[in-house]
Design a protein around this motif. Structure first.
Motif, PDB file in Angstrom:
ATOM      1  N   ILE A 205       0.841  -1.211   0.000  1.00  0.00           N
ATOM      2  CA  ILE A 205       0.000   0.000   0.000  1.00  0.00           C
ATOM      3  C   ILE A 205       0.870   1.254   0.000  1.00  0.00           C
ATOM      4  N   LEU A 206       1.928   1.229   0.847  1.00  0.00           N
ATOM      5  CA  LEU A 206       2.826   2.381   0.906  1.00  0.00           C
ATOM      6  C   LEU A 206       3.525   2.618  -0.433  1.00  0.00           C
ATOM      7  N   ARG A 207       3.909   1.520  -1.093  1.00  0.00           N
ATOM      8  CA  ARG A 207       4.580   1.669  -2.392  1.00  0.00           C
ATOM      9  C   ARG A 207       3.629   2.277  -3.426  1.00  0.00           C
ATOM     10  N   LEU A 208       2.365   1.837  -3.432  1.00  0.00           N
ATOM     11  CA  LEU A 208       1.402   2.382  -4.377  1.00  0.00           C
ATOM     12  C   LEU A 208       1.136   3.870  -4.116  1.00  0.00           C
ATOM     13  N   LEU A 209       1.062   4.203  -2.814  1.00  0.00           N
ATOM     14  CA  LEU A 209       0.863   5.620  -2.476  1.00  0.00           C
ATOM     15  C   LEU A 209       2.061   6.455  -2.904  1.00  0.00           C
ATOM     16  N   HIS A 210       3.252   5.896  -2.745  1.00  0.00           N
ATOM     17  CA  HIS A 210       4.466   6.599  -3.141  1.00  0.00           C
ATOM     18  C   HIS A 210       4.500   6.816  -4.654  1.00  0.00           C
ATOM     19  N   ILE A 211       4.069   5.822  -5.401  1.00  0.00           N
ATOM     20  CA  ILE A 211       4.021   5.950  -6.868  1.00  0.00           C
ATOM     21  C   ILE A 211       3.039   7.055  -7.269  1.00  0.00           C
ATOM     22  N   GLU A 212       1.903   7.108  -6.559  1.00  0.00           N
ATOM     23  CA  GLU A 212       0.916   8.150  -6.849  1.00  0.00           C
ATOM     24  C   GLU A 212       1.488   9.536  -6.567  1.00  0.00           C
ATOM     25  N   GLU A 213       2.239   9.662  -5.461  1.00  0.00           N
ATOM     26  CA  GLU A 213       2.864  10.945  -5.135  1.00  0.00           C
ATOM     27  C   GLU A 213       3.897  11.338  -6.188  1.00  0.00           C
ATOM     28  N   LEU A 214       4.645  10.347  -6.673  1.00  0.00           N
ATOM     29  CA  LEU A 214       5.629  10.622  -7.716  1.00  0.00           C
ATOM     30  C   LEU A 214       4.942  11.121  -8.995  1.00  0.00           C
ATOM     31  N   ARG A 215       3.793  10.534  -9.304  1.00  0.00           N
ATOM     32  CA  ARG A 215       3.060  10.971 -10.491  1.00  0.00           C
ATOM     33  C   ARG A 215       2.580  12.422 -10.334  1.00  0.00           C
ATOM     34  N   GLU A 216       2.090  12.760  -9.141  1.00  0.00           N
ATOM     35  CA  GLU A 216       1.654  14.136  -8.900  1.00  0.00           C
ATOM     36  C   GLU A 216       2.831  15.096  -8.996  1.00  0.00           C
ATOM     37  N   LEU A 217       3.993  14.659  -8.455  1.00  0.00           N
ATOM     38  CA  LEU A 217       5.187  15.498  -8.527  1.00  0.00           C
ATOM     39  C   LEU A 217       5.606  15.726  -9.977  1.00  0.00           C
ATOM     40  N   THR A 219       3.679  15.667 -12.560  1.00  0.00           N
ATOM     41  CA  THR A 219       2.707  16.572 -13.179  1.00  0.00           C
ATOM     42  C   THR A 219       3.034  18.023 -12.844  1.00  0.00           C
ATOM     43  N   LYS A 220       3.373  18.287 -11.585  1.00  0.00           N
ATOM     44  CA  LYS A 220       3.720  19.654 -11.184  1.00  0.00           C
ATOM     45  C   LYS A 220       4.990  20.128 -11.862  1.00  0.00           C
ATOM     46  N   ILE A 221       5.966  19.214 -12.016  1.00  0.00           N
ATOM     47  CA  ILE A 221       7.206  19.570 -12.712  1.00  0.00           C
ATOM     48  C   ILE A 221       6.910  19.950 -14.157  1.00  0.00           C
ATOM     49  N   ASN A 222       6.046  19.164 -14.792  1.00  0.00           N
ATOM     50  CA  ASN A 222       5.679  19.464 -16.178  1.00  0.00           C
ATOM     51  C   ASN A 222       4.983  20.821 -16.285  1.00  0.00           C
ATOM     52  N   GLU A 223       4.103  21.115 -15.311  1.00  0.00           N
ATOM     53  CA  GLU A 223       3.419  22.406 -15.319  1.00  0.00           C
ATOM     54  C   GLU A 223       4.406  23.551 -15.132  1.00  0.00           C
ATOM     55  N   ALA A 224       5.398  23.344 -14.257  1.00  0.00           N
ATOM     56  CA  ALA A 224       6.408  24.372 -14.031  1.00  0.00           C
ATOM     57  C   ALA A 224       7.232  24.615 -15.295  1.00  0.00           C
ATOM     58  N   ILE A 225       7.568  23.538 -15.997  1.00  0.00           N
ATOM     59  CA  ILE A 225       8.343  23.670 -17.239  1.00  0.00           C
ATOM     60  C   ILE A 225       7.559  24.460 -18.276  1.00  0.00           C
ATOM     61  N   VAL A 226       6.275  24.144 -18.383  1.00  0.00           N
ATOM     62  CA  VAL A 226       5.426  24.862 -19.335  1.00  0.00           C
ATOM     63  C   VAL A 226       5.344  26.343 -18.975  1.00  0.00           C
TER      64      VAL A 226
END
Length: 246
Positions: A205-217, A219-226
């Protein structure tokens, strides 16, 4: 007889005007229509301007009817005096209209300035006021916004956050919680074994939550680049803030 009105209209020879001279009279009528009365459109004044035409008296008679002159072509002096009176009235009206429009310019400018101030309400704020600084700091702490030496910059950041996160539409959108999809843990390989089934499940469960957080991160990095690319591509970018390109 016509000197006073001719002078008022800036006629070139008010004292020497001779209405009995046919050529001078016709030229005078053309000048009066072109410069003062302007009843006809420019393209419709050709017949009246053709002073050497044998049909000119017919054109002049039609002109008198078109401007609603009560006198006939035979009543030359009366017709001239009436046309001069019309020209004076029209000339005075135009002068008053122009003066009125000029007087309105400062008011229009003032309205434009007020509109600009209303469009940007932060312009009128006293950024050195202690109460203003205290209020901005309190809002920044409440909304967890990073501090800045310029309180106006902080206030703009607060405004952006409020517009994006705290409007009715934003709150309503945030309240629409999407139900998560069920996940079969047995289909996800942990990669190690703790020796305890409960701990293995918790680790998955912790690993899946960590993967979800990485995906959100990501997404934010991509938004910052744009966002950065948009600033660099903006021709209004202040070159004093940095150097772009060679």
């Amino acid at each position: 007889m016509f000197r006073r009105k001719l002078t008022a209209l800036d006629y070139h020879n008010p004292a020497g005007f001779n209405c009995k001279d046919e050529t001078e009279f016709r030229n005078f009528i053309v000048w009066l229509e072109d410069q003062k009365i302007r009843h006809y459109k420019i393209e419709d004044r050709g017949n009246l301007r053709n002073i050497h035409s044998s049909d000119w008296p017919k054109f002049f008679e039609k002109y008198l009817r078109d401007v609603n002159c009560p006198f006939k072509i035979q009543d030359r002096q009366e017709a001239i005096d009436w046309l001069l009176g019309l020209a004076v009235r029209l000339d005075t009206y135009r002068e008053n209209t122009e003066k009125y429009n000029k007087d309105l310019v400062p008011d229009n400018t003032k309205n434009a300035d007020n509109a600009a101030k209303n469009a940007e309400p932060l312009i009128n704020l006293d950024v050195n006021n202690p109460d203003f600084k205290a209020g901005v700091m309190a809002l920044a702490n409440l909304l967890q916004i990073q501090r800045h030496d310029d309180y106006l910059v902080m206030l703009k950041a607060i405004r952006i956050l409020v517009q994006e996160r705290l409007t009715q539409d934003a709150v309503a959108k945030a309240n629409q919680m999407k139900e998560g999809l069920p996940v079969a843990l047995d289909k996800h390989i942990l990669g190690f074994d703790t020796g305890d089934a409960v701990l293995n499940e918790a680790a998955q469960i912790l690993r899946l939550l960590h993967i979800e957080e990485l995906r959100e991160l990501q997404t934010k990095i991509n938004e910052a680049i744009v966002a950065v690319q948009a600033i660099i591509a903006d021709p209004k970018t202040d070159h004093r803030l940095g150097k772009v390109g060679r």
